[in-house]
Structures are given as structure tokens and as C-alpha cells.
Design a protein around this motif. Sequence first.
Motif, PDB file in Angstrom:
ATOM      1  N   UNK A 305       0.813  -1.216   0.000  1.00  6.45           N
ATOM      2  CA  UNK A 305       0.000   0.000   0.000  1.00  6.45           C
ATOM      3  C   UNK A 305       0.846   1.266   0.000  1.00  6.45           C
ATOM      4  N   UNK A 306       2.160   1.125  -0.176  1.00  3.84           N
ATOM      5  CA  UNK A 306       3.051   2.291  -0.172  1.00  3.84           C
ATOM      6  C   UNK A 306       2.680   3.277  -1.277  1.00  3.84           C
ATOM      7  N   UNK A 307       2.286   2.753  -2.429  1.00  3.78           N
ATOM      8  CA  UNK A 307       1.891   3.648  -3.514  1.00  3.78           C
ATOM      9  C   UNK A 307       0.683   4.487  -3.121  1.00  3.78           C
ATOM     10  N   UNK A 308      -0.293   3.831  -2.465  1.00  6.65           N
ATOM     11  CA  UNK A 308      -1.509   4.549  -2.093  1.00  6.65           C
ATOM     12  C   UNK A 308      -1.209   5.642  -1.069  1.00  6.65           C
ATOM     13  N   UNK A 309      -0.309   5.341  -0.137  1.00  5.28           N
ATOM     14  CA  UNK A 309       0.090   6.380   0.825  1.00  5.28           C
ATOM     15  C   UNK A 309       0.772   7.537   0.118  1.00  5.28           C
ATOM     16  N   UNK A 348       8.800  11.400  10.218  1.00  6.42           N
ATOM     17  CA  UNK A 348       8.469  12.815  10.422  1.00  6.42           C
ATOM     18  C   UNK A 348       7.280  13.278   9.605  1.00  6.42           C
ATOM     19  N   UNK A 349       6.814  12.472   8.623  1.00  5.02           N
ATOM     20  CA  UNK A 349       5.681  12.904   7.800  1.00  5.02           C
ATOM     21  C   UNK A 349       4.360  12.322   8.291  1.00  5.02           C
ATOM     22  N   UNK A 350       4.387  11.591   9.395  1.00  6.08           N
ATOM     23  CA  UNK A 350       3.155  10.980   9.911  1.00  6.08           C
ATOM     24  C   UNK A 350       2.123  12.021  10.314  1.00  6.08           C
ATOM     25  N   UNK A 351       2.579  13.258  10.589  1.00  5.44           N
ATOM     26  CA  UNK A 351       1.678  14.327  11.009  1.00  5.44           C
ATOM     27  C   UNK A 351       0.661  14.703   9.925  1.00  5.44           C
ATOM     28  N   UNK A 352       0.956  14.323   8.678  1.00  5.98           N
ATOM     29  CA  UNK A 352       0.092  14.751   7.574  1.00  5.98           C
ATOM     30  C   UNK A 352      -1.157  13.882   7.413  1.00  5.98           C
ATOM     31  N   UNK A 353      -1.223  12.768   8.140  1.00 10.81           N
ATOM     32  CA  UNK A 353      -2.387  11.890   8.035  1.00 10.81           C
ATOM     33  C   UNK A 353      -2.898  11.534   9.420  1.00 10.81           C
ATOM     34  N   UNK A 354      -4.225  11.555   9.603  1.00 15.23           N
ATOM     35  CA  UNK A 354      -4.797  11.092  10.867  1.00 15.23           C
ATOM     36  C   UNK A 354      -4.761   9.564  10.885  1.00 15.23           C
ATOM     37  N   UNK A 359      -5.455   4.327   8.261  1.00 18.45           N
ATOM     38  CA  UNK A 359      -6.048   2.992   8.196  1.00 18.45           C
ATOM     39  C   UNK A 359      -6.856   2.801   6.912  1.00 18.45           C
ATOM     40  N   UNK A 360      -7.521   3.855   6.494  1.00 18.87           N
ATOM     41  CA  UNK A 360      -8.286   3.767   5.248  1.00 18.87           C
ATOM     42  C   UNK A 360      -7.359   3.549   4.050  1.00 18.87           C
ATOM     43  N   UNK A 361      -6.254   4.258   4.053  1.00 16.85           N
ATOM     44  CA  UNK A 361      -5.305   4.138   2.941  1.00 16.85           C
ATOM     45  C   UNK A 361      -4.582   2.799   2.937  1.00 16.85           C
ATOM     46  N   UNK A 362      -4.495   2.171   4.082  1.00 19.29           N
ATOM     47  CA  UNK A 362      -3.784   0.890   4.179  1.00 19.29           C
ATOM     48  C   UNK A 362      -4.688  -0.321   3.946  1.00 19.29           C
ATOM     49  N   UNK A 363      -5.949  -0.095   3.646  1.00 21.98           N
ATOM     50  CA  UNK A 363      -6.895  -1.194   3.424  1.00 21.98           C
ATOM     51  C   UNK A 363      -6.826  -1.647   1.964  1.00 21.98           C
ATOM     52  N   UNK A 364      -6.255  -2.808   1.676  1.00 20.67           N
ATOM     53  CA  UNK A 364      -6.091  -3.245   0.281  1.00 20.67           C
ATOM     54  C   UNK A 364      -7.403  -3.587  -0.410  1.00 20.67           C
ATOM     55  N   UNK A 365      -8.442  -3.908   0.359  1.00 23.44           N
ATOM     56  CA  UNK A 365      -9.713  -4.294  -0.255  1.00 23.44           C
ATOM     57  C   UNK A 365     -10.425  -3.112  -0.898  1.00 23.44           C
ATOM     58  N   UNK A 366      -9.994  -1.905  -0.568  1.00 22.41           N
ATOM     59  CA  UNK A 366     -10.606  -0.715  -1.163  1.00 22.41           C
ATOM     60  C   UNK A 366      -9.679  -0.056  -2.180  1.00 22.41           C
ATOM     61  N   UNK A 367      -8.606  -0.764  -2.542  1.00 17.73           N
ATOM     62  CA  UNK A 367      -7.642  -0.200  -3.492  1.00 17.73           C
ATOM     63  C   UNK A 367      -7.508  -1.160  -4.678  1.00 17.73           C
TER      64      UNK A 367
END
Length: 391
Positions: A305-309, A348-354, A359-367
Amino acid sequence: MPFTMNELRAETAIVRHRMVALLNVWGRSLSPMAREYIHYGATTVDIYDTALVMQLIAASDVLDKQMCQLEQTLITLSSAHKNTVMMGRTLGQHALPITFGKKMSTWLGENARHRQRLAEISERLTRGAILKGAVGSYLGLGSKAIQLEMLFAKKLGLRTPYASDWHANRDLISEYALFLALVSKTWGHLGTELFLLQSTDIGETIEYRPPSVIGSSTMPHKVNPSKSEALIQASRSIPRLAEVVLDDSINLFERDNTSRPSKVLADISIASGRQLTTANKILEELIVKPKIMLKNMSRTRQLIMAQRLTFGLAEKIGKTTANDKMRQIAGIALEQDIDLKTAFLNSEISQHLTLTELDQLLDPTTYKGLAAEQVDAVIIEVLSTGPNSCE
């Protein structure tokens, strides 16, 4: 009186010429006057090549019906699993999610293109009747020989013959054989794919086997993929037969002996029909394992899911920067043997996503992109552009 095959074999043993033997035994049942004019002006290959063309047309019709069966089976399978998410793999590595229906639709599209090719080949074969005499220039057939050849073809239900003499060129025959070689590679590809997908280490599909079938003589637990193995073997042997037919395209002068490959054409047609039957059988009975597919997707612990992030971060920090950062984070996840979520939260870039967004971006069933829509589009395309209806 009609003759028997035993009579024909006996005569062939004497004269050692297939056409003369046929004419001799046939002539015995005719009146003396009619016997004098059998085979007037024609040559052996006029008769046998025309008969061969008619056999190949009939074989093409049988093969197309089998491809129609495969078309219907693949439509059913693709549609049923257009939303069944699985791992897409490139160069043997986990790449991005796809759906099993999308995967199957690639063979559906290829099968449709084969049907179009076969329709074109069949059209050319219908012009393959030939009555041009010993060296192909109508000698011995009279001044109206061309019209006679046209009538000959019409009586046989064929179209206007080619003006050119194709006896020595054999391209009509070679095209048919090479086409079957290409078709065999399609189903050899499918067989290889299913062979791998049902391997112990992947296990995403199972080739159905009746309970009575034995997998191994010494290992009771084995469930061997026999049908997919048969598809692979056919994809190796059929092209070799096609090579024999292709070699027949090179003849000496106006015609060499072109009778021998007829047996090869029979063999390649039968082998192709058998492969198509096997392909349809394995697909009709295929057991698909969606839960195993989902389980396998987690083996890289969210790295797929790295691409989706990256795309999720692009509007916040720019696509190129996001891509560089995610490559670093993916490298850390691999090096430290942790999941992508943990590696991302430690960056250091984790601040940009809640957390919810993450969790939504890491769900492969929706990608899965437009995989489901793609399946529908392939089915519509196949049904609307096919050479003829399969019904």
C-alpha cells in the motif's frame, strides 16, 4: 457399386499411389465411357488439397464452438469474481491489489481475439478450392478451365477460388497451424498461472479433483494439478507440430510432395481441441479461495500500500517528495522487519495523516482501481465485437 476401404488398401499396396488407387477402385463401378473421363485434366493435389481445405474449415468450426464455450465460462468466472481482491504480481513480486475477475478477463479478451483471427482464417480457407492441373496453369482443363474451377468450388459450398496457384506455397495451411500454436500458448499461459496459484505456498485456487482421484502413489497428502499441467504440455507440443507444417511452405519449383503434413494437420487439430476442452473443464470447476487471497496480501505487512500512501500524501507535500519519503519508510520497514503502518508512524511525515486516514489508505480491499468496471467493459466488448454469436 461402392467400394470398401479394404479394396482401396489392397489397390494402394499394388500401385503405391493414393489417387490412382482411388480412381482404379472407383472406376470399376462405373460404365466404360464414364471411366475414361475420371480425373480429366486434374492432378492429385487438386483433389486432396481441396479436401484438406474442407476438413480444416470443418475443424475450424468445431474449434470456434469450443472457444465459445470458453467465452461463456470466462464471462461467468470473471463476473463472479470482479470484486474478489487478490495480490497482483509483477516479476514474481507482490505489486498492487487486483481482482481475480480482472485476471480472468485478460484471457476472455485474448480468447475473443483468437475467435476473430479464426474467422479471418476460415474466410481465406473458403477460397482454397483448387482445380488448376499438374503445374497450376489449367493445362488439360480446356479454355473455360477458370469458370470450371469456380463451378467446382460452388458445388462444394466454397467461395471463388484464389486466382494464384497456392499448391507449392502452402501459406493457407501454415497460417492455420501457426494460429493453433498461438492459441496453445494462451492456454499454456493460463495453465502455468493456475499451476502456480494452486501451489502450496500460494494456495489461492484449487483444481477440482473427484475424491477417488489419487495425487501421488507414495504421498497421500498430494493434490496434484493435472489439468493445468496438461495445458502446459500441450502449449509445448502443439507449436512443434506447427513447425512441421510451416516447413512444408518451402517446396521445390511448382510443387514438391505435400501429402505428408496432412497427418500432422489432423494431429494438431485434435490436440488443439483436446487442450480447449481441458481449459474449459478446469475453469468450469475451479475452486477460488478469497480468504487465502486476502491472507497472502498481508504477507508483506502493508508494503503493497506504499503507492496509495504516496498518492494520499501528494496533495499535502507533493508527489515527488511523498514518493521519496515513502521509499525511505518502506526500506526501514523491510530492514527492521516491521509493518508499514508502524514505520510510517515513526516518520516525520506521519503528522500529515490522521490515524483514520492512515487505516483507510492501508486497506487493500478498497484499493482495486477500476478492476470491476474493467471486467464489465471486457464482457461488453467481447459480446459486441465477436465474429458471431455463441448462442
